[in-house]
Motif scaffolding. Structure first.
Motif, mmCIF file in Angstrom:
data_model
loop_
_atom_site.group_PDB
_atom_site.id
_atom_site.type_symbol
_atom_site.label_atom_id
_atom_site.label_comp_id
_atom_site.label_asym_id
_atom_site.label_seq_id
_atom_site.Cartn_x
_atom_site.Cartn_y
_atom_site.Cartn_z
ATOM 1 N N ARG A 127 0.857 -1.181 0.000
ATOM 2 C CA ARG A 127 0.000 0.000 0.000
ATOM 3 C C ARG A 127 0.897 1.235 0.000
ATOM 4 O O ARG A 127 2.081 1.170 0.312
ATOM 5 N N GLU A 128 0.307 2.342 -0.364
ATOM 6 C CA GLU A 128 1.065 3.589 -0.451
ATOM 7 C C GLU A 128 0.495 4.600 0.529
ATOM 8 O O GLU A 128 -0.719 4.801 0.597
ATOM 9 N N ASP A 129 1.386 5.215 1.324
ATOM 10 C CA ASP A 129 0.966 6.269 2.234
ATOM 11 C C ASP A 129 1.923 7.446 2.102
ATOM 12 O O ASP A 129 2.685 7.541 1.138
ATOM 13 N N VAL A 167 5.690 3.577 -0.531
ATOM 14 C CA VAL A 167 5.124 2.231 -0.608
ATOM 15 C C VAL A 167 5.588 1.426 0.594
ATOM 16 O O VAL A 167 6.783 1.348 0.895
ATOM 17 N N VAL A 168 4.639 0.826 1.312
ATOM 18 C CA VAL A 168 4.955 0.010 2.481
ATOM 19 C C VAL A 168 4.284 -1.350 2.336
ATOM 20 O O VAL A 168 3.328 -1.521 1.570
ATOM 21 N N VAL A 169 4.795 -2.329 3.076
ATOM 22 C CA VAL A 169 4.257 -3.685 3.055
ATOM 23 C C VAL A 169 3.312 -3.843 4.235
ATOM 24 O O VAL A 169 3.717 -3.720 5.394
ATOM 25 N N SER A 170 2.054 -4.098 3.950
ATOM 26 C CA SER A 170 1.048 -4.216 5.005
ATOM 27 C C SER A 170 1.344 -5.427 5.889
ATOM 28 O O SER A 170 1.645 -6.513 5.408
ATOM 29 N N GLY A 171 1.240 -5.219 7.188
ATOM 30 C CA GLY A 171 1.381 -6.323 8.124
ATOM 31 C C GLY A 171 2.806 -6.765 8.387
ATOM 32 O O GLY A 171 3.020 -7.749 9.109
ATOM 33 N N LEU A 172 3.794 -6.070 7.840
ATOM 34 C CA LEU A 172 5.181 -6.479 8.043
ATOM 35 C C LEU A 172 5.662 -6.021 9.421
ATOM 36 O O LEU A 172 5.596 -4.842 9.762
#
Length: 254
Positions: A177-179, A183-188
């Protein structure tokens, strides 16, 4: 490394022949001219014969003409160069940059069998850039422990067939997802570590989970991209000011 300024180095490492290439007596297609120049498709050695005791050069006019294209890079390492030498020249300076607050990245890129994974991970007798870099990072963290508190967490991801997997927990696929931070990895969830030796165990664990398929060039080819990231939160003990930086070390597959 800040604002509009960029600081990128392109470094080439020429690996030695492997066993199969030696057995097949394959010709050399790149030649190191100096520490910054490569010659692609160099001439082969001409045949020699002697006339009246003097060596004569014989050129086969039926041979194809070699391209002999030279290209310049920031640094060129010949086949005799060790991982330690590459670390001292290329990634050791990044440790100081990271601890000064800059995000840094190291990419290795090339065809399967080119030696990317060996350069990054090495083996028991020859540590790779990842371990050598982390060892120096922890040494510098220890040297600054009186003035700063450091929290270090790592992640080790695989990207294969457009799916993202967590190599440390063998879970996924994970969603991107992008915030506001990109871009980041959800739940990491980052894995806290406290020494470079602890890192070796994590890398061994993660590499056992990487997707591998044998190829003609490499019987143990890693057919995925591997992304190792170090997240460092630095807290000034006097002011309480916090800063977070990231060091990424990435094994890219063609």
């Amino acid at each position: 490394m800040s604002g509009e300024q960029t600081n990128i180095k392109v470094v080439v490492r020429v690996r030695p022949y492997n066993r199969r290439e030696l057995e097949q007596n394959q010709r050399q297609i790149v030649k190191v001219l100096d520490n910054s120049t490569l010659l692609f498709d160099p001439d082969e050695e001409d045949d020699e014969f002697f006339f009246q005791g003097t060596k004569q050069n014989y050129r086969d006019i039926t041979k194809r003409v070699n391209k002999k294209i030279s290209m310049d890079f920031d640094i060129v390492f010949d086949p005799e160069t060790t991982n330690q030498q590459i670390f001292e020249e290329c990634t050791s300076p990044l440790v100081a940059s990271v601890l000064n607050g800059y995000n840094c990245s190291v990419f290795v890129y090339g065809a399967t069998g080119a030696g990317k994974t060996f350069t990054m991970l090495g083996n028991d007798s020859c540590p790779g850039l990842t371990y050598l870099t982390m060892r120096e990072l922890f040494e510098k963290i220890q040297a600054q422990s009186a003035t700063h508190k450091f929290d270090v967490g790592v992640s080790y991801l695989e990207v294969y067939n457009e799916l993202v997997m967590n190599l440390l927990t063998k879970t996924g696929p994970l969603k991107l997802r992008e915030d506001s931070n990109g871009v980041v990895v959800s739940g990491l969830v980052l894995k806290p570590i406290y020494s470079a030796d602890e890192l070796l165990q994590l890398l061994t664990q993660g590499n056992s989970n990487r997707t591998q398929h044998p190829t003609d060039a490499n019987a143990e080819s890693s057919r995925s991209h591997a992304i190792f990231q170090v997240h460092i939160r630095m807290t000034d003990r006097k002011t309480g000011t916090k800063r977070t930086v990231k060091l990424s070390m990435i094994d890219l597959q063609i």
